[in-house]
Scaffold this motif. Structure first.
Motif, PDB file in Angstrom:
ATOM      1  N   SER A   1       8.760  41.907  26.493  1.00  0.00           N
ATOM      2  CA  SER A   1       7.768  40.841  26.555  1.00  0.00           C
ATOM      3  C   SER A   1       6.802  41.097  27.699  1.00  0.00           C
ATOM      4  N   THR A   2       5.502  41.088  27.400  1.00  0.00           N
ATOM      5  CA  THR A   2       4.498  41.266  28.435  1.00  0.00           C
ATOM      6  C   THR A   2       3.332  40.334  28.179  1.00  0.00           C
ATOM      7  N   GLY A   3       2.597  39.987  29.265  1.00  0.00           N
ATOM      8  CA  GLY A   3       1.355  39.248  29.122  1.00  0.00           C
ATOM      9  C   GLY A   3       1.538  37.812  28.688  1.00  0.00           C
ATOM     10  N   GLN A   4       0.417  37.189  28.334  1.00  0.00           N
ATOM     11  CA  GLN A   4       0.389  35.798  27.908  1.00  0.00           C
ATOM     12  C   GLN A   4      -0.259  35.701  26.536  1.00  0.00           C
ATOM     13  N   GLY A   5       0.295  34.843  25.701  1.00  0.00           N
ATOM     14  CA  GLY A   5      -0.233  34.685  24.365  1.00  0.00           C
ATOM     15  C   GLY A   5      -1.495  33.838  24.329  1.00  0.00           C
ATOM     16  N   ILE A   6      -1.366  32.552  24.660  1.00  0.00           N
ATOM     17  CA  ILE A   6      -2.503  31.632  24.727  1.00  0.00           C
ATOM     18  C   ILE A   6      -2.474  30.991  26.109  1.00  0.00           C
ATOM     19  N   ARG A   7      -3.569  31.129  26.838  1.00  0.00           N
ATOM     20  CA  ARG A   7      -3.615  30.618  28.207  1.00  0.00           C
ATOM     21  C   ARG A   7      -4.791  29.664  28.364  1.00  0.00           C
ATOM     22  N   ASN A   8      -4.492  28.469  28.820  1.00  0.00           N
ATOM     23  CA  ASN A   8      -5.524  27.481  29.111  1.00  0.00           C
ATOM     24  C   ASN A   8      -5.470  27.208  30.612  1.00  0.00           C
ATOM     25  N   SER A   9      -6.041  28.091  31.388  1.00  0.00           N
ATOM     26  CA  SER A   9      -6.016  27.956  32.848  1.00  0.00           C
ATOM     27  C   SER A   9      -7.169  28.743  33.430  1.00  0.00           C
ATOM     28  N   GLY A  10      -7.384  28.571  34.726  1.00  0.00           N
ATOM     29  CA  GLY A  10      -8.529  29.203  35.361  1.00  0.00           C
ATOM     30  C   GLY A  10      -9.816  28.522  34.927  1.00  0.00           C
ATOM     31  N   THR A  11     -10.320  28.887  33.773  1.00  0.00           N
ATOM     32  CA  THR A  11     -11.473  28.189  33.189  1.00  0.00           C
ATOM     33  C   THR A  11     -11.007  27.236  32.098  1.00  0.00           C
ATOM     34  N   GLY A  12      -9.798  26.712  32.284  1.00  0.00           N
ATOM     35  CA  GLY A  12      -9.164  25.888  31.250  1.00  0.00           C
ATOM     36  C   GLY A  12      -9.934  24.613  30.940  1.00  0.00           C
ATOM     37  N   ARG A  13      -9.641  24.047  29.793  1.00  0.00           N
ATOM     38  CA  ARG A  13     -10.342  22.864  29.310  1.00  0.00           C
ATOM     39  C   ARG A  13      -9.361  21.718  29.094  1.00  0.00           C
ATOM     40  N   SER A  14      -9.896  20.509  29.069  1.00  0.00           N
ATOM     41  CA  SER A  14      -9.141  19.328  28.664  1.00  0.00           C
ATOM     42  C   SER A  14      -9.336  19.106  27.172  1.00  0.00           C
ATOM     43  N   ASN A  15      -8.509  18.189  26.623  1.00  0.00           N
ATOM     44  CA  ASN A  15      -8.631  17.813  25.210  1.00  0.00           C
ATOM     45  C   ASN A  15      -8.531  19.025  24.284  1.00  0.00           C
ATOM     46  N   THR A  16      -7.611  19.933  24.633  1.00  0.00           N
ATOM     47  CA  THR A  16      -7.377  21.141  23.834  1.00  0.00           C
ATOM     48  C   THR A  16      -6.117  20.965  23.001  1.00  0.00           C
ATOM     49  N   ILE A  17      -6.143  21.432  21.741  1.00  0.00           N
ATOM     50  CA  ILE A  17      -4.985  21.391  20.862  1.00  0.00           C
ATOM     51  C   ILE A  17      -4.632  22.816  20.452  1.00  0.00           C
ATOM     52  N   ILE A  18      -3.381  23.221  20.694  1.00  0.00           N
ATOM     53  CA  ILE A  18      -2.846  24.468  20.164  1.00  0.00           C
ATOM     54  C   ILE A  18      -1.849  24.087  19.074  1.00  0.00           C
ATOM     55  N   LYS A  19      -2.121  24.460  17.824  1.00  0.00           N
ATOM     56  CA  LYS A  19      -1.368  23.931  16.694  1.00  0.00           C
ATOM     57  C   LYS A  19      -1.158  25.007  15.631  1.00  0.00           C
ATOM     58  N   ASN A  20       0.073  25.005  15.049  1.00  0.00           N
ATOM     59  CA  ASN A  20       0.402  25.837  13.887  1.00  0.00           C
ATOM     60  C   ASN A  20       0.241  27.332  14.155  1.00  0.00           C
ATOM     61  N   CYS A  21       0.638  27.767  15.335  1.00  0.00           N
ATOM     62  CA  CYS A  21       0.546  29.190  15.681  1.00  0.00           C
ATOM     63  C   CYS A  21       1.933  29.830  15.675  1.00  0.00           C
ATOM     64  N   ASN A  22       1.985  31.118  15.351  1.00  0.00           N
ATOM     65  CA  ASN A  22       3.172  31.942  15.518  1.00  0.00           C
ATOM     66  C   ASN A  22       2.924  32.885  16.686  1.00  0.00           C
ATOM     67  N   ILE A  23       3.702  32.731  17.753  1.00  0.00           N
ATOM     68  CA  ILE A  23       3.454  33.485  18.982  1.00  0.00           C
ATOM     69  C   ILE A  23       4.744  34.200  19.361  1.00  0.00           C
ATOM     70  N   LEU A  24       4.739  35.523  19.318  1.00  0.00           N
ATOM     71  CA  LEU A  24       5.951  36.304  19.477  1.00  0.00           C
ATOM     72  C   LEU A  24       5.798  37.339  20.581  1.00  0.00           C
ATOM     73  N   THR A  25       6.852  37.478  21.381  1.00  0.00           N
ATOM     74  CA  THR A  25       7.030  38.612  22.284  1.00  0.00           C
ATOM     75  C   THR A  25       5.941  38.701  23.345  1.00  0.00           C
ATOM     76  N   TYR A  26       5.657  37.577  23.986  1.00  0.00           N
ATOM     77  CA  TYR A  26       4.861  37.549  25.208  1.00  0.00           C
ATOM     78  C   TYR A  26       5.731  36.995  26.335  1.00  0.00           C
ATOM     79  N   SER A  27       5.486  37.420  27.569  1.00  0.00           N
ATOM     80  CA  SER A  27       6.229  36.836  28.690  1.00  0.00           C
ATOM     81  C   SER A  27       6.015  35.329  28.750  1.00  0.00           C
ATOM     82  N   ILE A  28       4.754  34.900  28.615  1.00  0.00           N
ATOM     83  CA  ILE A  28       4.421  33.474  28.585  1.00  0.00           C
ATOM     84  C   ILE A  28       3.612  33.231  27.310  1.00  0.00           C
ATOM     85  N   PRO A  29       4.258  32.824  26.231  1.00  0.00           N
ATOM     86  CA  PRO A  29       3.529  32.631  24.974  1.00  0.00           C
ATOM     87  C   PRO A  29       2.417  31.588  25.064  1.00  0.00           C
ATOM     88  N   ILE A  30       2.696  30.432  25.717  1.00  0.00           N
ATOM     89  CA  ILE A  30       1.672  29.402  25.889  1.00  0.00           C
ATOM     90  C   ILE A  30       1.691  28.944  27.339  1.00  0.00           C
TER      91      ILE A  30
END
Length: 299
Positions: A1-30
């Motif tokens: 496992s390496t890296g990040q799958g979906i990241r909402n940080s740094g330039t992250g936003r509010s009112n964000t929805i992460i939905k119905n995703c398949n996220i495999l084999t990342y150190s931090i998937p979300i």
């Protein structure tokens, strides 16, 4: 496992929805983690996540929803791995402290690498953890140095993984470095099945209300001669422990009697209410306590 799958940080936003995703084999998937801007009203819904380290990482969030996600097969990197990890979720820079909800998630660790199905620490506040199912982790739910938490209607099964040697359904703990306890914790309507050592461990907390919980543990035969290898020091299994001082429980690496005695004076719990607990017939003792003030119970 390496890296990040979906990241909402740094330039992250509010009112964000992460939905119905398949996220495999990342150190931090979300990852929703933004110390600089501290976002709000983000949602993580109905995702399938597998083979991660911090599978869902939550930091500096307000008005949060984590619902109907399935997390399987935690990958161990370093010392520990987590299903859902929340840290520094309190009053943010925007002055917001909206409620945070972790609801209807399935956390199943087929690899027995997961230290906790759900872990909150660093003064996280106002979380509702309800109707989740957690299987085959070390601790089911681990709350550390946090307050105003509801843990309700959780199925916790087979907390026997050898990661940090807690093997506990629900753990309420202080922080190792500053001794700050948990406060205002409500634990109701939970079903703890086949925990390895303890059903509910209140290590350092105050103003805790427990009502209508079911607790069963591994049988004595399973613990001593079965397929489980447990580091219980020969102690009998116990449904509920409150501020019990046990060696090796102060940090991840230390098993030091002198350090245990030096730190013991900082550990105490108070104002605990324990009602309507149903214990399985496999439990060797109902409750052990040390350093406890103001207990109300119907045992």
């Amino acid at each position: 496992s390496t890296g990040q799958g979906i990241r909402n940080s740094g330039t992250g936003r509010s009112n964000t929805i992460i939905k119905n995703c398949n996220i495999l084999t990342y150190s931090i998937p979300i990852a929703f983690n933004d110390a600089s801007t501290q976002r709000y009203n983000n949602s993580i819904i109905n995702n399938n996540i597998s083979n991660g380290f911090y599978n869902i990482y939550l930091g500096y969030q307000s008005g949060l929803l984590v619902e109907n996600n399935t997390i399987t097969n935690c990958t161990k990197e370093g010392t520990n791995s987590y299903g859902i990890f929340g840290s520094y979720n309190a009053v943010n820079l925007l002055g917001r402290n909206d409620g945070r909800n972790i609801i209807n998630n399935n956390i199943i660790d087929g690899k027995t690498n997961c230290m906790a199905g759900i872990l909150l620490d660093f003064q996280s506040e106002r979380f509702n953890i309800t109707n989740n199912r957690i299987n085959n982790t070390d601790s089911g739910i681990f709350i550390q140095d946090s307050s105003n938490i509801l843990i309700d209607s959780i199925l916790l099964y087979n907390q026997t993984a050898l990661v940090d040697y807690y093997q506990t359904g629900i753990e309420l703990h202080d922080r190792h470095d500053n001794g700050a306890p948990c406060e205002n914790i409500t634990v109701t309507n939970n079903n703890i099945v086949k925990a390895g050592s303890t059903g509910i461990d209140i290590h350092s907390a105050r103003f805790v209300y427990l009502n209508n919980n079911n607790v069963s543990l591994l049988t004595k035969t399973e613990k001593r001669t079965g397929s489980y290898t447990l580091d219980d020091g020969g102690d009998p299994s116990c449904g509920i422990t409150i501020t019990e001082i046990r060696k090796g429980f102060f940090d991840d690496t230390t098993d030091n009697t002198a350090l245990t005695l030096a730190r013991a004076q900082n550990y105490s719990s108070s104002n605990i209410t324990l009602l309507n607990t149903v214990f399985g017939s496999d439990i060797e003792c109902y409750m052990r306590t040390q350093g406890l003030k103001n207990l109300t119970t119907d045992l």
